[in-house]
Motif scaffolding. Sequence first.
Motif, PDB file in Angstrom:
ATOM      1  N   ASN A 102     -17.481  -8.252 -43.170  1.00 55.73           N
ATOM      2  CA  ASN A 102     -17.015  -9.100 -42.066  1.00 55.73           C
ATOM      3  C   ASN A 102     -16.478  -8.302 -40.877  1.00 55.73           C
ATOM      4  O   ASN A 102     -16.230  -8.882 -39.834  1.00 55.73           O
ATOM      5  CB  ASN A 102     -15.967 -10.126 -42.498  1.00 55.73           C
ATOM      6  N   LEU A 103     -16.294  -6.997 -40.984  1.00 54.77           N
ATOM      7  CA  LEU A 103     -15.721  -6.255 -39.872  1.00 54.77           C
ATOM      8  C   LEU A 103     -16.754  -5.776 -38.860  1.00 54.77           C
ATOM      9  O   LEU A 103     -16.401  -5.068 -37.922  1.00 54.77           O
ATOM     10  CB  LEU A 103     -14.869  -5.092 -40.383  1.00 54.77           C
ATOM     11  N   LEU A 104     -17.998  -6.181 -39.006  1.00 56.87           N
ATOM     12  CA  LEU A 104     -18.982  -5.907 -37.961  1.00 56.87           C
ATOM     13  C   LEU A 104     -19.078  -7.078 -36.972  1.00 56.87           C
ATOM     14  O   LEU A 104     -19.638  -6.935 -35.898  1.00 56.87           O
ATOM     15  CB  LEU A 104     -20.360  -5.612 -38.559  1.00 56.87           C
ATOM     16  N   VAL A 141     -27.365  -5.060 -40.832  1.00 53.52           N
ATOM     17  CA  VAL A 141     -26.867  -3.767 -41.278  1.00 53.52           C
ATOM     18  C   VAL A 141     -26.374  -3.916 -42.718  1.00 53.52           C
ATOM     19  O   VAL A 141     -25.752  -4.916 -43.064  1.00 53.52           O
ATOM     20  CB  VAL A 141     -25.695  -3.291 -40.384  1.00 53.52           C
ATOM     21  N   PHE A 142     -26.667  -2.927 -43.528  1.00 56.97           N
ATOM     22  CA  PHE A 142     -26.067  -2.816 -44.859  1.00 56.97           C
ATOM     23  C   PHE A 142     -25.084  -1.670 -44.762  1.00 56.97           C
ATOM     24  O   PHE A 142     -25.469  -0.537 -44.487  1.00 56.97           O
ATOM     25  CB  PHE A 142     -27.143  -2.542 -45.919  1.00 56.97           C
ATOM     26  N   ILE A 144      -7.575  -1.064 -30.487  1.00 58.45           N
ATOM     27  CA  ILE A 144      -6.866  -0.381 -31.570  1.00 58.45           C
ATOM     28  C   ILE A 144      -7.318  -0.944 -32.916  1.00 58.45           C
ATOM     29  O   ILE A 144      -7.529  -0.205 -33.872  1.00 58.45           O
ATOM     30  CB  ILE A 144      -5.337  -0.511 -31.400  1.00 58.45           C
ATOM     31  N   ILE A 145      -7.496  -2.237 -32.992  1.00 57.84           N
ATOM     32  CA  ILE A 145      -7.908  -2.897 -34.231  1.00 57.84           C
ATOM     33  C   ILE A 145      -9.401  -2.681 -34.487  1.00 57.84           C
ATOM     34  O   ILE A 145      -9.830  -2.460 -35.618  1.00 57.84           O
ATOM     35  CB  ILE A 145      -7.602  -4.412 -34.186  1.00 57.84           C
ATOM     36  N   PHE A 146     -10.209  -2.767 -33.428  1.00 59.63           N
ATOM     37  CA  PHE A 146     -11.665  -2.619 -33.532  1.00 59.63           C
ATOM     38  C   PHE A 146     -12.124  -1.492 -32.602  1.00 59.63           C
ATOM     39  O   PHE A 146     -12.669  -1.738 -31.528  1.00 59.63           O
ATOM     40  CB  PHE A 146     -12.371  -3.929 -33.165  1.00 59.63           C
ATOM     41  N   GLY A 206     -21.042 -11.128 -46.790  1.00 60.42           N
ATOM     42  CA  GLY A 206     -19.912 -11.769 -46.132  1.00 60.42           C
ATOM     43  C   GLY A 206     -18.834 -12.155 -47.118  1.00 60.42           C
ATOM     44  O   GLY A 206     -19.110 -12.462 -48.276  1.00 60.42           O
ATOM     45  N   TYR A 207     -17.589 -12.127 -46.653  1.00 60.37           N
ATOM     46  CA  TYR A 207     -16.466 -12.573 -47.459  1.00 60.37           C
ATOM     47  C   TYR A 207     -16.032 -13.931 -46.943  1.00 60.37           C
ATOM     48  O   TYR A 207     -15.872 -14.108 -45.738  1.00 60.37           O
ATOM     49  CB  TYR A 207     -15.304 -11.584 -47.361  1.00 60.37           C
ATOM     50  N   ASP A 208     -15.833 -14.870 -47.849  1.00 63.24           N
ATOM     51  CA  ASP A 208     -15.518 -16.240 -47.472  1.00 63.24           C
ATOM     52  C   ASP A 208     -16.607 -16.787 -46.556  1.00 63.24           C
ATOM     53  O   ASP A 208     -16.345 -17.529 -45.623  1.00 63.24           O
ATOM     54  CB  ASP A 208     -14.160 -16.326 -46.758  1.00 63.24           C
ATOM     55  N   ALA A 209     -17.806 -16.352 -46.839  1.00 63.48           N
ATOM     56  CA  ALA A 209     -18.943 -16.750 -46.014  1.00 63.48           C
ATOM     57  C   ALA A 209     -19.268 -18.231 -46.223  1.00 63.48           C
ATOM     58  O   ALA A 209     -19.119 -18.756 -47.309  1.00 63.48           O
ATOM     59  CB  ALA A 209     -20.166 -15.909 -46.378  1.00 63.48           C
ATOM     60  N   VAL A 210     -19.705 -18.852 -45.169  1.00 62.67           N
ATOM     61  CA  VAL A 210     -20.164 -20.232 -45.264  1.00 62.67           C
ATOM     62  C   VAL A 210     -21.687 -20.157 -45.301  1.00 62.67           C
ATOM     63  O   VAL A 210     -22.340 -19.976 -44.285  1.00 62.67           O
ATOM     64  CB  VAL A 210     -19.693 -21.065 -44.052  1.00 62.67           C
TER      65      VAL A 210
END
Length: 181
Positions: free
Chosen positions: A35-37, A26-27, A6-8, A47-51
């Motif tokens: 981040n949702l891939l 992927v772009f 349901i979420i993914f 990335g968000y909050d990527a390290v």
Amino acid sequence: FSPKHIIFPQTPIIEFLQSQPQPFRVFAEEVIPINLLMPYNLSRIEGYDAVYSIRFAKYLSVLNSSNVNADPMGRYGIVNNIDSNLLNIANAKYILAVKKDGKILKKFEKPYFQPVFEDKTVVVLKNLKTSPRAEMFYDWEISKDDTETLTRLIDPNFLITKKIILEKDPELTKNSGESTI
């Protein structure tokens, strides 16, 4: 507490991308949030909050601005310059473009973006200029610092498919097709 499907959810676009030989990036700009891939085991350059290292933060900044003096990106590493050679050498093989009124935006209409799959609202474009994730090179040049390296990489005359830039001399002899120690 919700089931994963349901979420993914699996979508035709996700299924197509998962069926392609890996590795690639992927772009997905407006199509799939950053981040949702990850839950689908698909890679992105953003990335968000990527390290990531300060060098990669600078790389993203130069990719977007084509300015080697740009400040490094912060914790939200986005890409908005799809024409940059830096995107191509980052192995961004598939570009997702939203269809509006049945068409993709003009910025995605490039001779090197080939439509390979679509559903009702999204077109998957294959980037014909992307480089593989890893490759053998037999020609190189030495750079004294990151600024010089980035300057060369964004130069449209630099042959990114034929030559690499190294930080120090590998002490190898250049030959036409192979290098020897």
